[in-house]
Design a protein around this motif. Structure first.
Motif, mmCIF file in Angstrom:
data_model
loop_
_atom_site.group_PDB
_atom_site.id
_atom_site.type_symbol
_atom_site.label_atom_id
_atom_site.label_comp_id
_atom_site.label_asym_id
_atom_site.label_seq_id
_atom_site.Cartn_x
_atom_site.Cartn_y
_atom_site.Cartn_z
ATOM 1 N N UNK A 79 85.853 179.677 32.067
ATOM 2 C CA UNK A 79 86.716 178.689 30.956
ATOM 3 C C UNK A 79 87.691 177.541 31.410
ATOM 4 N N UNK A 80 87.874 177.746 32.057
ATOM 5 C CA UNK A 80 89.203 175.966 31.882
ATOM 6 C C UNK A 80 88.184 175.183 32.540
ATOM 7 N N UNK A 81 87.724 175.390 33.980
ATOM 8 C CA UNK A 81 86.980 174.219 33.991
ATOM 9 C C UNK A 81 85.806 173.575 33.576
ATOM 10 N N UNK A 123 85.815 170.130 40.749
ATOM 11 C CA UNK A 123 86.514 171.459 40.693
ATOM 12 C C UNK A 123 85.894 172.479 39.936
ATOM 13 N N UNK A 124 85.325 172.230 39.346
ATOM 14 C CA UNK A 124 84.270 173.417 38.912
ATOM 15 C C UNK A 124 83.076 173.860 39.916
ATOM 16 N N UNK A 125 82.866 172.772 40.352
ATOM 17 C CA UNK A 125 81.711 172.683 41.645
ATOM 18 C C UNK A 125 82.564 173.764 42.870
ATOM 19 N N UNK A 147 82.620 181.657 43.150
ATOM 20 C CA UNK A 147 82.777 183.050 42.191
ATOM 21 C C UNK A 147 81.080 183.792 42.284
ATOM 22 N N UNK A 148 80.281 181.939 42.076
ATOM 23 C CA UNK A 148 78.700 182.356 42.250
ATOM 24 C C UNK A 148 78.378 181.800 43.358
ATOM 25 N N UNK A 166 82.879 172.615 50.219
ATOM 26 C CA UNK A 166 82.902 173.104 49.622
ATOM 27 C C UNK A 166 84.455 174.133 50.408
ATOM 28 N N UNK A 167 85.130 173.486 51.124
ATOM 29 C CA UNK A 167 86.334 173.567 51.309
ATOM 30 C C UNK A 167 86.875 172.900 52.487
ATOM 31 N N UNK A 168 87.422 171.225 52.053
ATOM 32 C CA UNK A 168 88.187 170.455 52.966
ATOM 33 C C UNK A 168 89.140 171.372 54.142
ATOM 34 N N UNK A 169 89.659 172.159 53.364
ATOM 35 C CA UNK A 169 90.706 172.683 54.868
ATOM 36 C C UNK A 169 89.870 172.986 56.616
#
Length: 497
Positions: A193-195, A253-255, A261-262, A307-310
């Protein structure tokens, strides 16, 4: 007259169709129509209040006239949106009765709050419009604030219901698999919901600002460069320009939430057939019949890095092959999701560049750009912004397939079994075509009547200039229209518009 047996059989064969594609098509069409009105319902009140505040604070008659007229346009789109939104509510029961029977106790919670906010918004829309000739300036201004708040909270409530379909939580089941208890807080404030809510609300201001600004930009291209049009353009596009970079950040952030999660939806978005690292960002392209990517422009490692810059290019992206074929979108659906993603991100990037152009010129020259190229781009931005928003909803809904409730209930298990649902689809399409055409004609008629009106008046009717002609400029006293291809004088004198 009695039809022959073969004709009766043929008629039965026509009506005996799979209801699932028709139910999906009708829901998609009505949602796609309704969502065009949502940004105006959420953002137009805020833009009208900005103009209203400027008018009262600085005794600016152009700003007051702009606010008054915008409130009347807003009333029309609000009324049409109320109708199309109500149709969507009924469709949940008509098209998806098994979904509502199973999950209605949880899914209906956010809609209960949306109904409250809708009625509050309707009440204060009426007070605000009629208050132009009945209330003092500042009390009247404050009656518009609840419209803005109710519009945002109502939109958040609806998005919370959709977010729950992506991240179902806040319920327990009994021994027969039926809902036993519901936690309303967990249902509304589910993980998605927040995103999703932030993404939709910011999109409403971006799309609404572009839609309104595009009308004034087009008018300025045709020579209407008086202060009224410049002010209408500046307020609307400033709202859009502020929202554009925020939307890109929220979308990123939503992506990443979808990636975590999906993962199967994310694989469809990024066109990833097999789980791997160093996954390229493929612009355009498609998934072929053999399950491999065809065409497009790959940017090496970019999908993994985003997806994950780290972890950068070493980030592992789960592919479509990580789940059985019946638990992921079909090849056609994957291509639809990927194309919609490219359209949404591509247009969003163009709008961000346009907002940057506007911002730089404003900082340097302390005024909005007035060149024809910039105005032509803004004139197109309204339609482009709507396309981006529609594409975003395609990503959300088609990317979740085959689930209506993610990993809990399939679409075919939720749809109606009525094989004649195709008839309601045809009827709804025809009805909405009439409704859409009528709405455009009404708004255009209001615009023409406003241009014939002399200036701001406190005593006119709520939905348009008074038909008795009181307060209008006589025909022989009006400023002449600019010659074809010419520009109207760039000064603050009142002109018909």
């Amino acid at each position: 007259m009695v039809l022959p047996v073969d004709q009766l059989a043929a008629a039965a064969a026509v009506s005996a169709v799979d209801p699932v594609p028709w139910a999906r098509s009708q829901m998609a069409f009505t949602l796609g129509f309704h969502i065009i009105l949502v940004p105006l319902g959420v953002s137009w009140a805020a833009m009208a209040l900005i103009a209203n505040y400027r008018g009262v604070k600085h005794d600016d008659r152009d700003a007051l006239e702009l606010a008054q007229r915008w409130s009347k346009y807003m009333a029309v789109t609000f009324a049409v949106g109320a109708v199309t939104g109500t149709v969507l509510s009924f469709e949940f029961g008509l098209l998806w009765p098994r979904f509502m029977a199973q999950w209605g106790d949880a899914f209906g919670v956010p809609f209960a709050f949306e109904g409250i906010f809708f009625f509050l918004e309707a009440i204060f829309v009426a007070i605000y419009i009629f208050g132009w000739r009945r209330l003092r300036p500042w009390p009247h201004f404050w009656t518009g604030v609840p419209i803005v708040l109710a519009g945002v909270l109502g939109s958040v409530s609806v998005v919370a219901a959709n977010a729950w379909m992506n991240a179902p939580t806040g319920y327990t089941l009994d021994g027969s698999g039926r809902i036993a208890t519901v936690d309303p807080v967990r249902v509304i404030f589910n993980d998605s919901m927040p995103w999703q809510a932030a993404h939709m609300v910011v999109a409403a201001y971006l799309v609404g600002g572009c839609l309104v600004a595009s009308v004034y930009a087009f008018a300025m291209l045709r020579g209407r460069r008086d202060r009224y049009h410049r002010l209408g353009f500046t307020i609307a596009f400033t709202v859009a320009a502020i929202a554009a970079p925020i939307q890109m950040g929220v979308g990123d952030g939503l992506a990443r939430w979808v990636y975590e999660n999906q993962p199967v939806k994310f694989a469809a978005i990024e066109l990833v057939p097999e789980t791997s690292s160093d996954v390229p960002e493929t612009l355009l392209g498609r998934l072929g019949p053999d399950g491999q990517v065809e065409g497009g422009l790959p940017i090496p490692g970019m999908a993994s890095w985003l997806s994950d810059p780290s972890t950068g290019r070493d980030t592992v992206v789960q592919g479509l092959d990580s789940v059985p074929a019946d638990e992921r979108p079909t090849t056609r659906e994957v291509n639809t999701v990927h194309l919609a993603w490219d359209v949404m991100v591509g247009i969003g990037t163009l709008l961000l560049l346009l907002a940057g152009w506007y911002g730089v010129v404003w900082l340097v020259r302390r005024r909005a750009p007035r060149g024809r190229l910039f105005l032509a781009a803004v004139s197109a931005s309204g339609v482009l912004a709507v396309l981006a928003m529609e594409a975003g909803w395609i990503v959300t809904e088609v990317g979740r397939q085959p689930w209506i409730v993610y990993e809990v209930m399939r679409v075919e298990d939720a749809a109606t079994g009525n094989e004649g649902v195709w008839a309601t689809f045809v009827g709804v399409v025809l009805l909405y075509l009439v409704l859409g055409t009528t709405t455009v004609l009404v708004l255009r008629a209001m615009s023409r009547r406003f241009r014939r009106q002399a200036a701001f008046r406190d005593d006119d009717t709520p939905y348009g200039p008074s038909p008795d002609g009181v307060g209008r400029v006589p025909d022989d006293a009006r400023a002449p229209e600019p010659a074809a291809g010419g520009a109207a004088p760039d000064h603050d004198a009142r002109e018909p518009r």
